[in-house]
Design an enzyme around this catalytic site. Structure first.
Site, PDB file in Angstrom:
ATOM      1  CD  GLU A 129      20.841  -1.960 -12.115  1.00 40.60           C
ATOM      2  OE1 GLU A 129      20.799  -0.946 -11.275  1.00 40.60           O
ATOM      3  OE2 GLU A 129      21.111  -2.041 -13.488  1.00 40.60           O
ATOM      4  CE  LYS A 131      10.969  -0.889  -7.056  1.00 41.97           C
ATOM      5  NZ  LYS A 131      10.708  -0.362  -5.553  1.00 41.97           N
ATOM      6  CG  ASP A 133      11.595   0.287   0.340  1.00 43.41           C
ATOM      7  OD1 ASP A 133      10.910   1.190  -0.130  1.00 43.41           O
ATOM      8  OD2 ASP A 133      10.897  -0.190   1.513  1.00 43.41           O
ATOM      9  CE1 TYR A 241      18.103   4.413 -11.120  1.00 45.07           C
ATOM     10  CE2 TYR A 241      18.409   4.035  -8.853  1.00 45.07           C
ATOM     11  CZ  TYR A 241      17.752   4.723  -9.628  1.00 45.07           C
ATOM     12  OH  TYR A 241      16.767   5.537  -9.601  1.00 45.07           O
ATOM     13  CE  LYS A 332       7.453  -2.961  -6.210  1.00 43.60           C
ATOM     14  NZ  LYS A 332       6.667  -2.069  -5.505  1.00 43.60           N
ATOM     15  CB  CYS A 426     -26.405   8.000   6.878  1.00 45.56           C
ATOM     16  SG  CYS A 426     -24.910   9.200   6.882  1.00 45.56           S
ATOM     17  CB  CYS A 429     -27.450  12.338   8.332  1.00 38.59           C
ATOM     18  SG  CYS A 429     -27.630  11.609   6.978  1.00 38.59           S
ATOM     19  CB  CYS A 444     -25.681   8.943   2.975  1.00 41.34           C
ATOM     20  SG  CYS A 444     -26.648  10.454   3.728  1.00 41.34           S
ATOM     21  CB  CYS A 449     -25.448  13.760   4.962  1.00 38.00           C
ATOM     22  SG  CYS A 449     -24.380  12.511   5.846  1.00 38.00           S
TER      23      CYS A 449
END
Length: 699
Positions: A129, A131, A133, A241, A332, A426, A429, A444, A449
């Site tokens: 069947e 699929k 979306d 289905y 898929k 970072c 800071c 970090c 911070c």
């Protein structure tokens, strides 16, 4: 790091698995709760499969809060929640022929039909069947009349949207059956045809309204409209289905999936005319190849083929895993790709201090979605890509926010382009960044911070933790930037007068927020524990830990002095144990606990929670602590029914026979599992024996 790449070390695997869980859970939250998807299916699938591969290679990486261990995401809010009579399971995915054959081999094995070595696999009839979306719906009919329609939700519960679904012309309000069954559950997919989608977007464009990204998002948004007239105007469609009938229904009962599609058509439903009855696996592959080309001529979106075992009796014998039917799989089609030019590399700082590089590139259109950013995960991924300034990159079809960079095209690299890497300081800071040996993540470690604080605050007030309504990311940003909040505990010192002085915060909103903050003090100990943001401790693990340890002090002392006691808990692995030790041994975290207790947070099990736990523990089933294996076909009940009876009595159903198996429940045509049970000298009973055992404690 792609799942095809070798794992660099155990610690890097742990870090990567944690990162994947974070990304996937965030995507699930955005999709199921916020109705604002930030990740396309192919991107989610790729990350999900990478996590599956890591967990398969190292079982200690599997945690109860992993997306692989759950059926679905959290429910959306704003509609009445209803429990499905029959659960809506998701489907496992296959992305190539090898994975399709692997699924078929597992199916044969669970049905005790695996061929002898060297022999060809037996052919089982299947149904292919397309699929769709769109958005899954659960329709409930009583005596032939539609009485309820619900979204999929988390698979167990969904949102009741009957008034909206009644506007879909392809869904019958009354079944075309006489007599009709007492009840029937119908499952199918709601969708918006492409032509309708384009007409809707053109109309929205004329009104200067935001456009829908794709038909699926338009369908999801339409189904959640509070005004059914808006739903009617958008002309949704529906393909049915599958169905479920009561056991005592004496009318026509489908024996195969193909029969079920015919039954649905006769009952008045629109069934996709492009399904195919396929005698063997080769026919499945031909069906898949045919529609890879012809799907582009359809007036609706499809991203693959759903393959189902045709015989419903064999479907029942195959059963389900924790999240998906063993008798079906979604095969898929490959994700779309497009080239783009890298504009810049930016960096995000997470609540645990992890630095995540983000590629920003010229916008590309993929399946109706414009994308211009992609997270690159960590330094290893940067090195793997060998990314340079101005590079041309290939982007996979991805989410409305976060796509995936597949590869770089070095042959198009500008002359003199500089290689890109993570910064040494970072970006929030300016502290020196740290990457421990063997770790994939760069962090970090400055507990002050601002970026780390913002992340910790967002986590603390999130739905799964303290659930403080009205405390959004922008407001948290203001509180941190203005120096009004330096720690989580400071939230409980805020007052309405101070909050109302902030941008876009009126007096009433400020009062409501203070009320919500105060109410969060009463949240259960498990939510408080999850809110602390301890590495690897998700919502499920937090519940297990909170049930075993009544307060934070007991948990901390056990984690530091007797960590082996934590490892004995079901579902708590070594990585969680180690994380707890490190967290409670850190001075900044000890200070955080004291601060929270100072402002009145219990960080402990309440009296009501203790009473509820005692009540649950007082009920012990006759099969408590026993492991049961099912094999063969039972005379009067399905495997699912038998499993439910066993679990209701406290037992656990396993798919394989071992010395730890308490007994085997065997029916007709029992195969290798029965043989192994006899070799091990295990107790074997039939259906009558099970019923007698369950009745032995009644009275």
């Amino acid at each position: 790091m792609s799942s095809s790449q070798p794992l660099k070390s155990s610690s890097s695997s742990q870090a990567r698995a944690e990162e994947l869980r974070r990304l996937l859970n965030r995507a699930a939250h955005a999709y199921y709760v916020l109705d604002a998807p930030e990740m396309e299916d192919p991107v989610y699938d790729q990350l999900y499969r990478e996590l599956q591969a890591l967990e398969h290679q190292d079982s200690t990486l599997v945690s109860p809060d992993s997306p692989t261990q759950r059926v679905g995401g959290r429910l959306a809010e704003g509609f009445r929640s209803v429990r499905h009579r029959i659960a809506l399971f998701s489907l496992d995915n296959a992305f190539n022929r090898d994975e399709l054959h692997g699924w078929y081999g597992r199916l044969l094995k669970v049905l005790d039909r695996a061929p002898a070595e060297g022999a060809p696999p037996p052919a089982l009839a299947m149904v292919g069947e397309l699929k769709i979306d769109g958005n899954a719906l659960a329709l409930s009919y009583e005596n032939g009349v539609l009485v309820r329609a619900a979204t999929r939700g988390d698979g167990e519960q969904g949102e009741e949207i009957t008034a909206n679904v009644r506007t879909i012309s392809s869904i019958p309000l009354r079944l075309h059956l006489e007599p009709a069954p007492a009840w029937v559950e119908v499952r199918g997919e709601a969708f918006i045809p492409d032509a309708t989608f384009h007409a809707i977007n053109n109309e929205r464009l004329s009104r200067d309204e935001a456009l829908f990204a794709n038909p699926r998002n338009a369908c999801a948004g339409t189904l959640r409209q509070l005004d059914p007239s808006v739903v009617a105007s958008r002309r949704l469609d529906f393909f049915a289905y599958t169905l479920q009938l009561p056991d005592d229904w004496q009318g026509r009962r489908p024996l195969t999936q193909w029969d079920a599609l015919q039954w649905l058509g006769d009952a008045g439903f629109k069934v996709n005319p492009n399904a195919g009855l396929l005698p063997d696996l080769q026919s499945v592959e031909q069906f898949f190849d045919t529609w890879d080309t012809e799907r582009r001529q359809l007036n609706y979106a499809t991203d693959g083929v759903v393959v189902k075992l045709n015989d419903l009796r064999l479907q029942d014998a195959a059963g389900f895993t924790q999240k998906a039917p063993r008798w079906a799989i979604a095969l898929k089609y490959p994700a779309e790709e497009a080239p783009s030019r890298l504009v810049r590399l930016t960096y995000q700082v997470g609540r645990t201090g992890v630095i995540t590089p983000v590629a920003e590139f010229e916008p590309v259109a993929l399946a109706g979605t414009s994308v211009s950013r992609a997270t690159l995960h960590n330094a290893d991924r940067l090195a793997e890509l060998d990314l340079h300034s101005g590079d041309t990159i290939v982007v996979r079809k991805a989410g409305e926010i976060i796509p995936e960079v597949l590869r770089v095209l070095p042959e198009l690299r500008p002359e003199g382009a500089q290689p890109l890497d993570l910064p040494h300081q970072c970006p929030s800071c300016d502290s020196e960044l740290v990457r421990e040996s063997g770790e994939a993540a760069t962090r970090c470690v400055n507990s002050s911070c601002p970026a780390i604080l913002r992340g910790a605050l967002r986590h603390w007030v999130s739905k799964g933790a303290l659930d403080v309504e009205g405390m959004g990311g922008k407001l948290i940003g203001q509180l941190v930037e203005r120096g009004l909040v330096h720690a989580i505990s400071d939230l409980y010192r805020l007052d309405a007068a101070l909050l109302s002085s902030l941008e876009r915060m009126g007096e009433k909103s400020a009062e409501n927020l203070v009320t919500a903050i105060e109410a969060s003090r009463a949240q259960p100990w498990a939510r408080q524990l999850y809110g602390l943001g301890i590495h690897h401790v998700g919502e499920v693990n937090a519940k297990a830990l909170a049930a075993a340890f009544p307060d934070v002090d007991t948990l901390a002392q056990t984690a530091i002095d007797h960590p082996e006691a934590i490892s004995e808990l079901h579902g708590i692995g070594s990585e969680i144990n180690q994380s707890l030790q490190q967290w409670f041994n850190t001075g900044a975290n000890q200070k955080l606990i004291q601060q929270l207790q100072d402002v009145g947070l219990s960080l402990a099990t309440s009296e009501q929670e203790r009473q509820d736990l005692a009540s649950r523990n007082s009920t012990i089933g006759v099969l408590s602590g026993q492991t049961v294996v099912l094999t063969g076909t039972l005379p009067t009940m399905s495997r699912t029914q038998a499993k439910e009876l066993i679990e209701a009595a406290g037992g656990k159903v396993s798919g394989s026979v071992s010395k730890k198996t308490s007994f085997v429940l065997a029916g007709e045509e029992a195969g290798s599992k029965l043989e192994k049970a006899n070799k091990l000298g295990l107790n074997v009973i039939d259906e009558a024996g099970l019923i007698a055992l369950l009745k032995s404690t009644e009275t």
